[in-house]
Motif scaffolding. Structure first.
Motif, mmCIF file in Angstrom:
data_model
loop_
_atom_site.group_PDB
_atom_site.id
_atom_site.type_symbol
_atom_site.label_atom_id
_atom_site.label_comp_id
_atom_site.label_asym_id
_atom_site.label_seq_id
_atom_site.Cartn_x
_atom_site.Cartn_y
_atom_site.Cartn_z
ATOM 1 N N LEU A 82 35.542 56.797 58.548
ATOM 2 C CA LEU A 82 35.801 56.024 57.335
ATOM 3 C C LEU A 82 34.764 56.404 56.291
ATOM 4 O O LEU A 82 33.550 56.275 56.540
ATOM 5 C CB LEU A 82 35.719 54.518 57.625
ATOM 6 C CG LEU A 82 36.788 53.941 58.558
ATOM 7 C CD1 LEU A 82 36.562 52.446 58.750
ATOM 8 C CD2 LEU A 82 38.188 54.214 58.016
ATOM 9 N N PRO A 83 35.188 56.909 55.127
ATOM 10 C CA PRO A 83 34.224 57.248 54.072
ATOM 11 C C PRO A 83 33.352 56.050 53.724
ATOM 12 O O PRO A 83 33.854 54.953 53.468
ATOM 13 C CB PRO A 83 35.124 57.648 52.899
ATOM 14 C CG PRO A 83 36.398 58.095 53.549
ATOM 15 C CD PRO A 83 36.567 57.215 54.751
ATOM 16 N N GLY A 84 32.054 56.256 53.785
ATOM 17 C CA GLY A 84 31.123 55.167 53.510
ATOM 18 C C GLY A 84 30.606 54.495 54.757
ATOM 19 O O GLY A 84 29.604 53.778 54.718
ATOM 20 N N ALA A 85 31.273 54.720 55.891
ATOM 21 C CA ALA A 85 30.832 54.120 57.157
ATOM 22 C C ALA A 85 30.600 55.164 58.236
ATOM 23 O O ALA A 85 29.947 54.876 59.238
ATOM 24 C CB ALA A 85 31.849 53.100 57.644
ATOM 25 N N GLY A 86 31.134 56.366 58.059
ATOM 26 C CA GLY A 86 30.974 57.393 59.080
ATOM 27 C C GLY A 86 31.951 57.195 60.224
ATOM 28 O O GLY A 86 33.057 56.674 60.045
ATOM 29 N N GLU A 87 31.572 57.629 61.408
ATOM 30 C CA GLU A 87 32.445 57.535 62.579
ATOM 31 C C GLU A 87 32.541 56.088 63.051
ATOM 32 O O GLU A 87 31.530 55.401 63.200
ATOM 33 C CB GLU A 87 31.913 58.419 63.702
ATOM 34 C CG GLU A 87 31.969 59.904 63.359
ATOM 35 C CD GLU A 87 31.362 60.775 64.451
ATOM 36 O OE1 GLU A 87 30.372 60.312 65.072
ATOM 37 O OE2 GLU A 87 31.869 61.882 64.688
ATOM 38 N N ALA A 98 44.733 50.797 53.057
ATOM 39 C CA ALA A 98 43.599 51.228 52.234
ATOM 40 C C ALA A 98 42.628 50.073 52.016
ATOM 41 O O ALA A 98 41.400 50.236 52.102
ATOM 42 C CB ALA A 98 44.096 51.775 50.900
ATOM 43 N N GLU A 99 43.175 48.876 51.731
ATOM 44 C CA GLU A 99 42.311 47.716 51.538
ATOM 45 C C GLU A 99 41.611 47.335 52.839
ATOM 46 O O GLU A 99 40.452 46.925 52.836
ATOM 47 C CB GLU A 99 43.132 46.535 51.019
ATOM 48 C CG GLU A 99 42.262 45.317 50.681
ATOM 49 C CD GLU A 99 43.081 44.119 50.237
ATOM 50 O OE1 GLU A 99 42.476 43.038 50.061
ATOM 51 O OE2 GLU A 99 44.307 44.248 50.074
ATOM 52 N N LEU A 100 42.314 47.494 53.968
ATOM 53 C CA LEU A 100 41.699 47.176 55.263
ATOM 54 C C LEU A 100 40.537 48.131 55.551
ATOM 55 O O LEU A 100 39.469 47.694 56.017
ATOM 56 C CB LEU A 100 42.744 47.255 56.368
ATOM 57 C CG LEU A 100 42.233 46.976 57.783
ATOM 58 C CD1 LEU A 100 41.621 45.589 57.875
ATOM 59 C CD2 LEU A 100 43.370 47.130 58.809
ATOM 60 N N ARG A 101 40.741 49.417 55.265
ATOM 61 C CA ARG A 101 39.632 50.371 55.471
ATOM 62 C C ARG A 101 38.439 50.001 54.581
ATOM 63 O O ARG A 101 37.291 50.061 55.015
ATOM 64 C CB ARG A 101 40.110 51.792 55.171
ATOM 65 C CG ARG A 101 41.095 52.348 56.175
ATOM 66 C CD ARG A 101 41.376 53.835 55.924
ATOM 67 N NE ARG A 101 42.292 54.379 56.907
ATOM 68 C CZ ARG A 101 43.604 54.501 56.752
ATOM 69 N NH1 ARG A 101 44.164 54.105 55.585
ATOM 70 N NH2 ARG A 101 44.363 55.007 57.698
ATOM 71 N N GLU A 102 38.733 49.610 53.360
ATOM 72 C CA GLU A 102 37.658 49.196 52.443
ATOM 73 C C GLU A 102 36.917 47.976 52.986
ATOM 74 O O GLU A 102 35.681 47.906 52.947
ATOM 75 C CB GLU A 102 38.263 48.893 51.072
ATOM 76 C CG GLU A 102 37.247 48.391 50.052
ATOM 77 C CD GLU A 102 37.932 47.902 48.785
ATOM 78 O OE1 GLU A 102 37.552 46.807 48.312
ATOM 79 O OE2 GLU A 102 38.853 48.587 48.293
ATOM 80 N N ALA A 103 37.672 46.999 53.515
ATOM 81 C CA ALA A 103 37.050 45.794 54.072
ATOM 82 C C ALA A 103 36.209 46.128 55.296
ATOM 83 O O ALA A 103 35.123 45.561 55.500
ATOM 84 C CB ALA A 103 38.124 44.778 54.423
ATOM 85 N N LEU A 104 36.700 47.053 56.122
ATOM 86 C CA LEU A 104 35.927 47.460 57.304
ATOM 87 C C LEU A 104 34.623 48.139 56.896
ATOM 88 O O LEU A 104 33.557 47.860 57.460
ATOM 89 C CB LEU A 104 36.764 48.397 58.177
ATOM 90 C CG LEU A 104 37.889 47.743 58.979
ATOM 91 C CD1 LEU A 104 38.817 48.804 59.566
ATOM 92 C CD2 LEU A 104 37.318 46.874 60.101
ATOM 93 N N VAL A 105 34.675 49.026 55.938
ATOM 94 C CA VAL A 105 33.469 49.709 55.462
ATOM 95 C C VAL A 105 32.473 48.699 54.904
ATOM 96 O O VAL A 105 31.264 48.759 55.179
ATOM 97 C CB VAL A 105 33.821 50.780 54.405
ATOM 98 C CG1 VAL A 105 32.562 51.317 53.737
ATOM 99 C CG2 VAL A 105 34.618 51.912 55.042
#
Length: 582
Positions: free
Chosen positions: A48-53, A153-160
């Motif tokens: 995830l961009p901003g969080a890595g692996e 996309a919003e879920l990935r953002e929330a995870l990061v």
């Protein structure tokens, strides 16, 4: 790497959401794919961009697999909590949430799945209301459809965003890896997987379990061999020896393995009141029966069927399989004292009343009184620093209260020994330690305080109140003998006639009543002070012959007495063998 576990009711789309996020298949078993539900723990990962692996541990949602679910949730610091838009709040969601709250998991994202099938708003509000009274209060909620991709996309953002708030664990701490899967590969041997919460593992490292020692041959992480892995991470280890699911691999010598632990019990939304006598304890990937003994309200002693490597502050779960009730467990002491006497449980509860699971050196030593520093380190209480009320004695730590108590006991023991055997040598430090039940002479030395002192490795009382009458009489006879000539030391025959036989003489010396500058030379205790007064009348520097004549004694006495004065810093010997007073 970051590791996130899924949680939520069966068939609410946890595995489908992991597939959509990672492109991987978390369901490894053919039966899982055929039935459309997870049975074992599944794993998949992505970047995830901003969080890595980021690795996902996908847990079963069915109530029959709750033990497997808790094995996946236990070591993981963050959660993706899943509810379906087209279903009400379900029992397994409640059970998973209670478990996460009990374990103290406070980083998470709420995903409302199947948003393409129903309005996600009601499910979102119901779930946020449930989360609001748990450790996951304030979690961000995202509506998503794994089928259409809406909201991903919003879920990935929330995870990061959530993962950025996770603390970075230390790579330098001892390893504790709970094994959640174990299998054998042809030509390789045993392979285990688990979530490494902290520490570092490399090929060639030695780890131990209750089954023995193990050598790490290969380290895999996210599907590839690596030279090292640090927590938090999903790892697979190819290692020597047999290891089973539920076992735990640890750094040798760094952990205290315990079968008895004192804990604080906390209620959950699925568990209030006292647990049953034989609940299940869930810790890491292990689930095992324990004996529950209440100490007081909210405090209990648990006895486990096999040793576990636990530390102060560990968060565990108690579960009643019959009623599905859950209790939060915080480890207060993984190496508690035995409860042997009537009323011991009540006293133990009072000692633990203020304990909250935080490592506090001063409080821990105060509760124990006397404890080995290495034991505290093994149970997670750093013991290499200073703390108020703590005294260090070699490898041991004493509370000031225990030190004062031991000092009083030591004075009584030394006095009783002198009374019972007045002519015998005083106790050595090892002998005193044995009499007091202390672990070694270094601890005995720490408790020797006024009126005691250590002389030539033996513990004596500074005051002469305990000197036997026989010794006092002999010293008084010596004083009369030396009245006119204070430096005319008696001969061996004269000493015996005065009553200063070897045992009596030794006792007089221990009491500080005589001075013995050399074997066979016995003077009164103040002889050195009186000699300095006499020698001060000589023009300095003076020779040994001049000192002998001034002291009106023989060379047999004068030379050892002068050496004694040199040694005690009262005179200084010059290169020409003369001396002057300092």
């Amino acid at each position: 790497m970051r590791v996130v576990a899924t949680a939520g009711h069966v068939d609410h789309g946890k595995s489908a959401l992991v597939r959509a996020l990672t492109g991987g298949e978390p369901d490894r078993l053919e039966e899982e794919r055929r039935r459309g539900l997870s049975i074992e723990l599944g794993y998949a990962w992505t970047t995830l961009p901003g969080a890595g692996e980021v690795a996902f541990v996908d847990v079963p949602g069915h109530e029959r697999f709750i033990t497997t679910t808790l094995a996946g949730l236990g070591p993981v610091p963050a959660v993706l909590f899943v509810v379906a838009a087209d279903d009400p709040w379900m029992p397994q969601a409640a059970e998973h949430l209670a478990a996460l709250d009990a374990l103290g998991v406070d980083r998470g994202v709420l995903a409302v799945t199947r948003a393409d099938l129903a309005d996600p708003a009601p499910a979102r509000e119901r779930a946020l209301d449930q989360l609001s009274v748990t450790s996951l209060a304030g979690a961000r909620a995202v509506a998503v459809s794994a089928r259409t991709g809406d909201g991903l996309a919003e879920l990935r953002e929330a995870l990061v965003e959530m993962l950025a708030t996770l603390p970075q664990p230390s790579a330098e701490v001892p390893v504790r890896l709970w094994v959640d899967r174990s299998f054998t590969m042809p030509g390789a041997g045993t392979v285990v997987t688990g979530t490494l919460p902290a520490g570092r593992v490399r090929p060639g490292d030695g780890l131990t379990s209750l089954r023995g020692g193990h050598r790490v041959r290969v380290v895999h992480s996210l599907g590839r061999a690596v030279e090292e892995v640090t927590g938090t991470a999903r790892v697979a280890l190819n290692l020597s020896g047999d290891v089973e699911r539920g076992d735990v691999l640890v750094t040798p010598g760094a952990w205290e393995h315990t079968e008895v632990l004192d804990v604080r019990l906390g209620p959950t939304r699925l568990g209030r009141g006292d647990p049953p006598r034989r609940p299940l304890l869930h810790v890491g990937s292990a689930a095992l029966p324990v004996h529950h003994r209440p100490l007081a309200e909210g405090l209990a002693r648990l006895t486990v069927e096999r040793p576990l490597p636990l530390r102060v502050g560990d968060r565990l779960l108690l579960r009643d399989p019959g009623t599905r009730r859950l209790w939060a467990v915080t480890v207060l002491d993984p190496a508690p004292p035995p409860l042997r006497r009537r009323g011991a449980a009540r006293l133990r509860a009072a000692a633990l009343a203020d304990a909250d699971g935080r490592a506090d050196l001063g409080a821990e030593v105060a509760r124990r009184g006397l404890v080995e520093a290495e034991l505290l380190t093994r149970i997670g209480v750093p013991a290499d620093g200073a703390a108020p009320g703590v005294v260090r004695a070699g490898g041991w730590l004493l509370s000031t209260a225990r030190l004062a108590e031991a000092a009083r006991e030591a004075a009584a023991v030394v006095r009783e020994h002198a009374r019972a055997a007045p002519l015998e040598p005083a106790l050595t430090l090892p002998a005193l330690a044995e009499r007091l039940g202390l672990p070694g002479p270094e601890v005995a030395a720490a408790v020797v305080h006024d009126p005691l002192r250590v002389e030539a490795g033996r513990v004596v009382e500074a005051a002469a109140a305990c000197v036997p009458a026989e010794v006092v009489a002999a010293v008084e006879a010596l004083s009369a003998h030396l009245d006119a000539e204070p430096f005319a030391a008696p001969t061996a025959a004269e000493l015996e006639a005065l009553g200063l036989v070897p045992k009596v003489l030794a006792a007089a010396a221990r009491a500080g009543l005589v001075l013995r500058p050399a074997p066979g030379i016995v003077l009164l205790a103040d002889a050195a002070d009186r000699a300095v007064e006499v020698l001060a009348t000589l023009p300095g520097p003076f020779s040994a012959s001049e000192a002998r004549q001034a002291l009106r004694t023989s060379r047999r006495v004068a030379l050892p007495l002068l050496v004694h004065l040199d040694r005690t810093g009262r005179t200084r010997r010059l290169p020409d063998d003369r001396r002057h007073l300092t």
